[in-house]
Design a protein around this motif. Structure first.
Motif: not given
Length: 184
Positions: A150-176
């Motif tokens: 969320l921090d990097r998305a805010l810096k890249a887009r200049g506005q916050p993004i919504e942390a929804g189910p798509a993000l919840d599904a993506l993050l475990p695949r990135l292994d931290g």
């Protein structure tokens, strides 16, 4: 979980490494898999240290050349003594996994000759020298992964993004792994 400058979720790791650098062991290695943030944490801690990328070095001679270039040491017979005359010094050796056994032993030799020298190394492998103190760096936990994304998305887009189910599904695949999170 905290956002510290560009460091997200790494307060405990930064504290452990700071303690290691101030402790009795003069060689601390930050150990972990590729993309986990070893170099970024080392940069955060390096302060006035001398940064040396040793990814292209394998032998003791190549290591000495890389370090000598950064310290402005000309080719001499006693490299460890040339480091010793520099006095109190932190050398950060980044990407040490390619160093052979002789190169790793030469770091021990520098420490034996230069009492003011401290080494902070990053590596995907433990180097196995007696003087080395190894600090393992693991992946971010899920809340820290989400905060980083969320921090990097805010810096890249200049506005916050919504942390929804798509993000919840993506993050475990990135292994931290912070690098994978930042690239996503």
């Amino acid at each position: 979980m905290s956002v510290r400058g560009s460091m997200v979720g790494r307060d405990a790791d930064l504290a452990r490494m700071s303690e290691a650098l101030a402790g009795p062991s003069r060689w601390s290695t930050l150990f972990g898999p590729a993309g986990v943030g070893k170099s970024r944490i080392a940069r955060e801690l390096a302060g006035h240290g001398v940064w040396v990328d040793v990814s292209g070095s394998r032998t003791a001679g190549q290591l000495e050349h890389a370090v000598g270039r950064q310290l402005e040491i000309e080719a001499i017979d006693d490299f460890a003594q040339a480091i010793a005359v520099k006095g109190a010094l932190l050398i950060v050796l980044d990407d040490c996994e390619s160093l052979d056994a002789n190169a790793r032993r030469s770091i021990s030799g520098w420490l034996g000759t230069a009492p003011g020298l401290r080494i902070l190394a990053t590596s995907r492998e433990i180097m196995g020298e007696p003087e080395e103190r190894v600090i393992a760096l693991g992946p971010l936990d899920l809340p820290s992964s989400k905060a980083l994304f969320l921090d990097r998305a805010l810096k890249a887009r200049g506005q916050p993004i919504e942390a929804g189910p798509a993000l919840d599904a993506l993050l475990p695949r990135l292994d931290g792994l912070p690098l994978a999170i930042e690239l996503a």
